[in-house]
Write a protein that holds these residues in place. Sequence first.
Motif, mmCIF file in Angstrom:
data_model
loop_
_atom_site.group_PDB
_atom_site.id
_atom_site.type_symbol
_atom_site.label_atom_id
_atom_site.label_comp_id
_atom_site.label_asym_id
_atom_site.label_seq_id
_atom_site.Cartn_x
_atom_site.Cartn_y
_atom_site.Cartn_z
ATOM 1 N N ASN A 163 -21.601 -27.074 -7.312
ATOM 2 C CA ASN A 163 -20.807 -27.986 -8.149
ATOM 3 C C ASN A 163 -21.527 -28.314 -9.457
ATOM 4 O OD1 ASN A 163 -18.680 -28.072 -6.353
ATOM 5 N ND2 ASN A 163 -19.314 -29.990 -5.414
ATOM 6 N N GLU A 170 -20.098 -27.345 -13.148
ATOM 7 C CA GLU A 170 -19.921 -28.425 -14.123
ATOM 8 C C GLU A 170 -20.660 -28.112 -15.421
ATOM 9 O OE1 GLU A 170 -21.274 -33.036 -14.453
ATOM 10 O OE2 GLU A 170 -20.389 -32.418 -12.552
ATOM 11 N N GLN A 171 -21.910 -27.667 -15.305
ATOM 12 C CA GLN A 171 -22.692 -27.344 -16.495
ATOM 13 C C GLN A 171 -22.130 -26.124 -17.212
ATOM 14 O OE1 GLN A 171 -26.869 -27.033 -15.566
ATOM 15 N NE2 GLN A 171 -26.849 -28.982 -14.473
ATOM 16 N N TYR A 221 -18.964 -27.103 -19.074
ATOM 17 C CA TYR A 221 -19.308 -28.005 -20.172
ATOM 18 C C TYR A 221 -19.812 -27.192 -21.368
ATOM 19 C CZ TYR A 221 -21.559 -31.685 -22.865
ATOM 20 O OH TYR A 221 -21.930 -32.534 -23.877
#
Length: 68
Positions: A17, A21-22, A25
């Motif tokens: 996760n 997410e990174q 982003y």
Amino acid sequence: MEAGNPKHPPSAKVVGNAFVEQYYYILHRSPDLVFRFYRDSSVMSWPDSNGLMSSVTTMQRVAELFRD
């Protein structure tokens, strides 16, 4: 206890996760830096509009995709 050496390592789900997410982003904010998530041994593949798969390898080729 050292911050870099937790007593219980994070689960695969937590690590996965955090990676996703990174990745998204950076993809959204700085797409020219996405290549840093890859290695020269990585393969990036995607389907074209006809469903045929295209692939590239190497960090340089991934970086070029996001520059074009």
